[in-house]
Design a protein around this motif. Structure first.
Motif, PDB file in Angstrom:
ATOM      1  N   LEU A 555       0.845  -1.202   0.000  1.00  0.00           N
ATOM      2  CA  LEU A 555       0.000   0.000   0.000  1.00  0.00           C
ATOM      3  C   LEU A 555       0.879   1.250   0.000  1.00  0.00           C
ATOM      4  O   LEU A 555       0.766   2.119   0.881  1.00  0.00           O
ATOM      5  N   HIS A 556       1.758   1.360  -0.971  1.00  0.00           N
ATOM      6  CA  HIS A 556       2.697   2.475  -0.973  1.00  0.00           C
ATOM      7  C   HIS A 556       2.002   3.808  -1.225  1.00  0.00           C
ATOM      8  O   HIS A 556       2.546   4.867  -0.881  1.00  0.00           O
ATOM      9  N   ALA A 557       0.815   3.771  -1.802  1.00  0.00           N
ATOM     10  CA  ALA A 557       0.082   5.019  -2.012  1.00  0.00           C
ATOM     11  C   ALA A 557      -0.359   5.642  -0.691  1.00  0.00           C
ATOM     12  O   ALA A 557      -0.600   6.845  -0.617  1.00  0.00           O
ATOM     13  N   GLN A 558      -0.476   4.816   0.361  1.00  0.00           N
ATOM     14  CA  GLN A 558      -0.892   5.312   1.669  1.00  0.00           C
ATOM     15  C   GLN A 558       0.292   5.721   2.527  1.00  0.00           C
ATOM     16  O   GLN A 558       0.105   6.314   3.593  1.00  0.00           O
ATOM     17  N   VAL A 559       1.509   5.412   2.074  1.00  0.00           N
ATOM     18  CA  VAL A 559       2.681   5.529   2.928  1.00  0.00           C
ATOM     19  C   VAL A 559       3.083   6.975   3.180  1.00  0.00           C
ATOM     20  O   VAL A 559       3.488   7.333   4.288  1.00  0.00           O
ATOM     21  N   SER A 560       2.982   7.828   2.177  1.00  0.00           N
ATOM     22  CA  SER A 560       3.426   9.209   2.355  1.00  0.00           C
ATOM     23  C   SER A 560       2.659   9.891   3.483  1.00  0.00           C
ATOM     24  O   SER A 560       3.235  10.645   4.277  1.00  0.00           O
ATOM     25  N   GLN A 561       1.369   9.609   3.576  1.00  0.00           N
ATOM     26  CA  GLN A 561       0.575  10.177   4.660  1.00  0.00           C
ATOM     27  C   GLN A 561       1.065   9.658   6.015  1.00  0.00           C
ATOM     28  O   GLN A 561       1.152  10.417   6.987  1.00  0.00           O
ATOM     29  N   LEU A 562       1.410   8.374   6.073  1.00  0.00           N
ATOM     30  CA  LEU A 562       1.908   7.811   7.311  1.00  0.00           C
ATOM     31  C   LEU A 562       3.258   8.406   7.696  1.00  0.00           C
ATOM     32  O   LEU A 562       3.513   8.672   8.873  1.00  0.00           O
ATOM     33  N   VAL A 563       4.140   8.611   6.721  1.00  0.00           N
ATOM     34  CA  VAL A 563       5.458   9.169   7.018  1.00  0.00           C
ATOM     35  C   VAL A 563       5.320  10.567   7.608  1.00  0.00           C
ATOM     36  O   VAL A 563       5.991  10.911   8.595  1.00  0.00           O
ATOM     37  N   ASP A 564       4.448  11.376   7.033  1.00  0.00           N
ATOM     38  CA  ASP A 564       4.232  12.717   7.579  1.00  0.00           C
ATOM     39  C   ASP A 564       3.709  12.651   9.009  1.00  0.00           C
ATOM     40  O   ASP A 564       4.132  13.431   9.881  1.00  0.00           O
ATOM     41  N   LEU A 565       2.815  11.719   9.250  1.00  0.00           N
ATOM     42  CA  LEU A 565       2.265  11.575  10.595  1.00  0.00           C
ATOM     43  C   LEU A 565       3.335  11.117  11.579  1.00  0.00           C
ATOM     44  O   LEU A 565       3.401  11.594  12.721  1.00  0.00           O
ATOM     45  N   ILE A 566       4.188  10.188  11.144  1.00  0.00           N
ATOM     46  CA  ILE A 566       5.243   9.682  12.029  1.00  0.00           C
ATOM     47  C   ILE A 566       6.196  10.804  12.425  1.00  0.00           C
ATOM     48  O   ILE A 566       6.643  10.896  13.576  1.00  0.00           O
ATOM     49  N   GLN A 567       6.538  11.679  11.483  1.00  0.00           N
ATOM     50  CA  GLN A 567       7.424  12.793  11.811  1.00  0.00           C
ATOM     51  C   GLN A 567       6.827  13.645  12.920  1.00  0.00           C
ATOM     52  O   GLN A 567       7.526  14.065  13.849  1.00  0.00           O
ATOM     53  N   THR A 568       5.533  13.870  12.848  1.00  0.00           N
ATOM     54  CA  THR A 568       4.868  14.655  13.894  1.00  0.00           C
ATOM     55  C   THR A 568       4.845  13.899  15.219  1.00  0.00           C
ATOM     56  O   THR A 568       5.087  14.481  16.287  1.00  0.00           O
TER      57      THR A 568
END
Length: 822
Positions: A555-568
């Protein structure tokens, strides 16, 4: 011959009348289905009422659809609100199957009734009402709407089986009823089955039947029958035919006759609106087998399916032979083929198969059967094919025999039948990936994740199904990128197997999306939202687990949103353990770029740097960590030091080493710091050359000799020190001396109380390292060489005798005042 009871005589007289005919059945019985077919063709009914929830009536056109192939089932489920549930907790669901095979009397009634122009409908309570009447269907497993538990538990039928020389009530049923498959007298068959069921029912009290919901269901059926009988009856029209399980049938005629007041359909009890699902799904023969735990109908469904189809084509039997003999011969041929394909069985010879068939025929003649029944065949196998004990050598051939009786065929349900799109996408994806869904056989699947793109696609598909909690595939071995275990493995080993539960769970999961990928992505987002709702949103380690899971699911299309959330989340995570876990998992994700395709995520190293800095920022506050959290914190501390020191991790070079070492040096000077963490910090500082051996040992001696803390706390420093620098145990003799001096001041009670913790401190040592420590602690007197304590030449009794001798010598020395001499 004893006369039958008056109640039974009255019942038998009411079963068949010009207005209504009650047909008692056993689910999936070929004999019941064939006699019902003869009844319908002879009497041409105006309406056919079938046991089953009324909502199933809408599916009747699909039961007749030419694209539907048995076995299949109606799957029904409803949501049960959970009382006092926390917000976001999903409702529990209860589900059940209503299975069909070609020999199911209910299916014959639905298809032939429509063909003959009769109105057809189902007349039982809805499944949700049945479950509220009797809480018999667990929310954790899918039940059956065609249960025959009352007949299976009948003591009367068990006694009758023993008297007739039958093994159980299934064998007795074959003996009395299935052998009448080709009889043309359906009315005698109906009365015989009703008498059988009446006798079984007579053992149950009204209270018991009310408690399990039986009477509530029969009240609904009674109301539906009376409503149908109250309809105007056109001249020359046929009767109403009521097709229900025999246990219910015997209660319906007197209930319909004795009911008072105007006829009206049953009304559902008031209650909250329930979310319900009803659809057709594929089913399999092995799930229908009573011997596999299915609580309804006949055992060995594939065998009885053959009987049903053979009984419908008498013109094709060679020389006008018995249908039983035809089916027996076919079955034995298939058993021989199975034995030749099986790896752990001896191939059955043709002569043995002929002998088994002859034995079965002779047993059938002896028992008065028209041909070999199921148990006649099995007895023939036991007599002629089992070479040795049945529970040893014979177990393999008997298992093959059971497999041949049961079958593993899976039915078909067309796309148009209303199955959710998720089910169809599952079938398409499985076909594209060459996964077999045509039967219910378990199959192995080995996937080379690093070498083959197609195998990675299969892995993502199977992991997505596991993520959706669909029972289809089980991972036996392989790398676990989420937990960081088994990473040395290059191949995933799965075992997959289609079952009806596979598609029923897909029906449930269809609320997440129309495709497997969409449903997996939706559920992933829901899991993340649940973490936020539960207050766990600031735990960055949990969020990174979801990120790795997303990569594993493709599900790499969902990953960018998760990465941004993880940074926060990393910036706000107050948990040192969680932040270190996140940094370690990010490193694992970056190092596993090929199977997880993390090369699409170039921002991962930067997020890891942020996690490492955040962990170092939290270090000064860890000295006062509670004792119950110290173990996990020490493991995270070691993991953080490793992440910072690894030369192949680019992120480590971007974090100043002083951010890590300065707080650890400060811990050594704090009096109230956790002894376990302080000892661990001292070990890390020593191994990195930040402090020397002398300073390390001064800290140890200071903690061991401290009177301000309990002895247990003093040992905590030693435990932590050996966790992070265990080489000090044999390289620094001063450590052994300090521990020895501590032991000298302990009383016997203190020693016994603290011994487990002392053993824990040294438990990190390998056997070879323990031997090195022993050489330091107890060297041979006057020699530089170490003492060899290992004496395999001494037996246990030698050691016991030596201990007794030593005690005798010590006692003699004390008596002579020479106890100080040794």
């Amino acid at each position: 011959m004893n006369a039958s009871p008056p109640e039974l005589d009255s019942l038998l007289a009411e079963l068949i009348t010009p207005e209504v005919i009650y047909f008692p059945l056993r689910h999936h019985s070929p004999a019941c289905a064939r006699h019902l077919e003869r009844l319908l063709r002879e009497r041409l009914p105006r309406s056919v009422l079938i046991e089953g929830p009324p909502s199933f009536t809408a599916l009747l056109p699909w039961l007749r659809h030419p694209g539907v192939r048995a076995p299949f089932a109606i799957y029904t489920a409803f949501a049960v609100p959970v009382e006092d549930a926390e917000p976001g907790v999903p409702p529990r669901r209860r589900a059940a199957y209503y299975p069909f095979v070609d020999s199911s009397p209910e299916l014959v009634a639905a298809r032939l009734g429509h063909e003959l122009g009769a109105s057809v409908r189902f007349i039982d309570l809805e499944f949700s009402q049945q479950s509220s009447s009797a809480d018999a269907v667990s929310a954790d497993r899918v039940g059956s709407l065609l249960s025959e538990a009352h007949l299976g538990h009948s003591r009367f039928l068990a006694r009758l089986a023993r008297r007739a020389g039958c093994r159980d009530h299934n064998d007795l049923w074959d003996h009395l009823f299935e052998t009448r498959l080709e009889s043309s007298d359906w009315s005698a068959f109906v009365r015989s089955v009703a008498a059988w069921c009446w006798c079984a029912r007579s053992e149950y009290s009204a209270e018991a039947l009310e408690a399990d919901g039986t009477l509530a269901r029969e009240r609904a059926m009674t109301a539906a029958i009376r409503s149908e009988l109250a309809q105007p009856m056109p001249a020359g029209s046929g009767p109403v035919v009521v097709v229900t399980g025999g246990f219910h049938t015997v209660a319906l005629p007197p209930a319909v006759r004795s009911a008072v007041g105007p006829a009206a359909p049953a009304v559902a009890p008031a209650g909250p609106a329930l979310e319900q699902t009803t659809c057709l799904v594929r089913y399999s023969f092995d799930q229908l087998d009573a011997l596999n735990g299915y609580a309804s109908g006949m055992p060995a469904p594939f065998y009885y399916d053959r009987l049903w189809h053979a009984s419908g084509r008498p013109e094709r039997r060679p020389d006008g032979g018995s249908l039983w003999g035809e089916v027996a011969a076919q079955w034995l041929v298939e058993l021989g083929q199975l034995s030749r394909r099986a790896k752990n069985a001896h191939a059955v010879s043709v002569s043995d198969l002929i002998a088994a068939l002859q034995q079965a025929r002779q047993l059938a003649a002896l028992r008065g059967h028209p041909g070999p029944t199921r148990e006649d065949l099995l007895d023939g196998v036991r007599s002629c094919l089992v070479k040795g004990a049945t529970d040893a050598e014979g177990a393999v051939i008997l298992d093959l025999a059971q497999h041949a009786l049961t079958g593993n065929r899976v039915g078909e349900v067309p796309v148009e039948a209303g199955a959710p799109p998720l089910v169809e996408d599952f079938r398409r994806q499985a076909q594209r990936l060459r996964l077999k869904l045509g039967d219910s056989v378990a199959r192995p699947c080995a996937l080379e994740l690093y070498r083959k793109t197609a195998h990675r696609q299969i892995s993502r598909f199977l992991h997505s199904l596991v993520h959706l909690q669909v029972p289809f595939a089980v991972l036996g071995a392989g790398p676990d990128f989420v937990r960081g275990t088994g990473l040395e493995r290059m191949i995933e080993h799965w075992e997959y197997r289609w079952s009806p539960a596979t598609e029923s769970q897909l029906v449930e999961a269809s609320v997440w999306g129309a495709t497997v990928e969409e449903a997996a992505a939706t559920r992933l987002r829901r899991l993340l939202a649940e973490l936020e709702e539960q207050g766990r949103g600031r735990q960055s380690g949990v969020a990174v687990e979801l990120l790795i899971q997303a990569c594993r699911l493709g599900l790499h299309a969902q990953v960018s949103q998760l990465v941004d959330l993880i940074q926060t989340q990393v910036e706000a995570d107050p948990s040192f353990v969680s932040v270190v876990q996140a940094a370690a998992q990010l490193r694992l994700l970056w190092e596993s770029r090929e199977p997880l395709e993390a090369h699409r995520l170039p921002q991962i190293p930067e997020v890891q740097v942020r996690a490492l800095r955040r962990a170092c920022y939290l270090l000064p506050n860890l000295s006062s960590t509670p004792e119950q959290e110290a173990e996990a914190t020490l493991e995270a501390l070691q993991q953080l030091q490793e992440l910072l020191s690894r030369e192949n991790v680019q992120a480590g070079a971007q974090v100043s080493a002083d951010l890590f070492w300065e707080p650890l040096r400060a811990w050594l000077a704090l009096s109230g710091a956790s002894p376990l963490l302080t000892g661990g910090a001292a070990g890390l500082l020593y191994r990195a050359g930040q402090i020397d051996e002398a300073e390390t040992l001064r800290c140890l001696v200071g903690h061991l000799q401290s009177t301000a803390t309990r002895p247990e706390s003093r040992l905590g420093f030693l435990v932590g020190l050996l966790r992070t620098a265990r080489e000090l145990a044999w390289q620094a003799p001063a450590l052994s001396r300090a521990v020895g001096e501590l032991l000298e001041h302990w009383s016997d009670d203190e020693f016994h109380r603290l011994l487990p913790q002392l053993r824990l401190a040294f438990s990190v040592l390998t056997p070879a390292e323990t031997d090195q420590v022993a050489g330091v602690v107890a060297p041979p007197p006057g020699e530089g060489a170490r003492l060899d304590w290992y004496r395999p030449d001494l037996a246990e009794e030698d050691l016991v005798w030596g201990r007794q001798l030593r005690r005798a010598v010590e006692q003699a020395l004390r008596q002579d005042g020479l106890e100080a001499w040794p």
